[in-house]
Motif scaffolding. Structure first.
Motif, PDB file in Angstrom:
ATOM      1  N   LEU A 183     -12.449  11.449  51.119  1.00 20.96           N
ATOM      2  CA  LEU A 183     -11.181  12.120  51.361  1.00 20.96           C
ATOM      3  C   LEU A 183     -10.540  12.602  50.059  1.00 20.96           C
ATOM      4  CD1 LEU A 183      -8.930  12.964  53.298  1.00 20.96           C
ATOM      5  CD2 LEU A 183      -7.999  10.636  53.119  1.00 20.96           C
ATOM      6  N   ARG A 235      -9.673  16.510  49.255  1.00 16.55           N
ATOM      7  CA  ARG A 235      -8.301  16.945  48.974  1.00 16.55           C
ATOM      8  C   ARG A 235      -8.210  17.624  47.616  1.00 16.55           C
ATOM      9  NH1 ARG A 235      -4.990  11.779  51.414  1.00 16.55           N
ATOM     10  NH2 ARG A 235      -4.586  12.688  53.479  1.00 16.55           N
ATOM     11  N   GLU A 237     -14.163  13.552  61.304  1.00 20.79           N
ATOM     12  CA  GLU A 237     -13.166  12.576  60.857  1.00 20.79           C
ATOM     13  C   GLU A 237     -12.412  13.090  59.628  1.00 20.79           C
ATOM     14  OE1 GLU A 237     -15.344   9.033  60.166  1.00 20.79           O
ATOM     15  OE2 GLU A 237     -15.790   8.670  62.302  1.00 20.79           O
ATOM     16  N   GLU A 245      -9.717  15.545  60.513  1.00 16.89           N
ATOM     17  CA  GLU A 245      -8.513  14.885  61.036  1.00 16.89           C
ATOM     18  C   GLU A 245      -7.680  14.304  59.895  1.00 16.89           C
ATOM     19  OE1 GLU A 245      -9.878  12.009  63.800  1.00 16.89           O
ATOM     20  OE2 GLU A 245     -10.607  13.477  65.262  1.00 16.89           O
ATOM     21  N   GLN A 246      -8.335  13.696  58.918  1.00 15.00           N
ATOM     22  CA  GLN A 246      -7.613  13.113  57.786  1.00 15.00           C
ATOM     23  C   GLN A 246      -6.934  14.188  56.937  1.00 15.00           C
ATOM     24  OE1 GLN A 246     -11.014  11.106  56.130  1.00 15.00           O
ATOM     25  NE2 GLN A 246     -10.475   9.138  57.038  1.00 15.00           N
TER      26      GLN A 246
END
Length: 245
Positions: free
Chosen positions: A64, A68, A93, A96-97
């Motif tokens: 993640l 980002r 997933e 979604e994060q």
């Protein structure tokens, strides 16, 4: 931008003008640098352009924090990441994060690949791809000029423009594109992946030309081709241009 090294990300232009950035090497700094250079070279085309991030070329999804960092870097470079290309459950997933949607256009493609792989439980066979309809459909003919801000799309067929394509206009075809006047905007042939598609025009001043996602912008095109009749085609992964006269 120097072509002496392999790019970390391969940028292709989709049939609705949205760019798909397929990540080849998860090097955030290199990806951001390459995107910034693209925007600087063609700000009217890539400045604030919508970009789909495709992690399908990697062996595993990024974590993640890395994802980002990439999104923030691409925004700082001048484009707007708007979605992830569908791939694996990990990508789902991750989307979604990140609060980004999955692009449905890519979903079926990846599901077919996954269904073909060995699985612990029986799965229905992948649906056979539909045969191309371009050969059986009459081409689209545009009799009036395509003006700035307009977009014309010939789905599953060739496109013939009898007049001009103005600066800021966009013509897209799943087949080939024939322009009997000047091309000053963008022309995207083979938009659904047809590598045999070609672009022909009588007076070449294009902002961008692309075949099956492989593109060149005006700065990439030899000056001696400008204003002349030109043909554009793919030779492997190389977009080729040559005068017709």
């Amino acid at each position: 931008m120097s072509a002496s090294y392999e790019q970390a990300g391969e940028l292709k232009i989709g049939q609705v003008g949205i760019a798909n950035l397929r990540i080849r090497t998860l090097d955030v700094e290199a990806l951001v640098r390459e995107m910034r250079e693209r925007v600087e070279r063609a700000p009217k085309l890539f400045g604030r352009a919508a970009v789909i991030i495709d992690f399908g070329g990697l062996t595993q999804a990024p974590d993640l924090a890395t994802a980002r960092s990439l999104i923030d870097g691409l925004r700082a470079a001048g484009v707007l990441p708007c979605a992830l290309a569908y791939g694996t459950r990990e990508i789902e997933e991750l989307s979604e994060q990140l609060g980004l949607p999955l692009l449905a256009k890519f979903r079926e493609q990846y599901q077919r690949v996954e269904a073909a792989a060995p699985a612990p439980a029986p799965a229905p066979p992948p649906r056979a791809p539909e045969p191309p309809r371009a050969a059986g459909m009459p081409g689209m003919i545009q009799k009036t000029p395509v003006r700035s801000g307009q977009q014309l799309y010939a789905e599953q067929r060739d496109l013939t423009v009898l007049t001009t394509v103005g600066a800021g206009a966009e013509v897209i075809s799943d087949g080939s594109i024939h322009i009997y006047g000047s091309l000053r905007g963008r022309a995207l042939a083979g938009a659904s992946g047809n590598v045999e598609a070609r672009i022909f025009c009588r007076e070449f001043h294009a902002e961008l030309v692309a075949i099956a996602g492989h593109y060149k912008v005006l700065d990439d095109i030899p000056r001696d081709l400008r204003g002349r009749p030109v043909q554009v085609w793919l030779d492997g992964d190389q977009l080729m241009l040559a005068a017709l006269d």
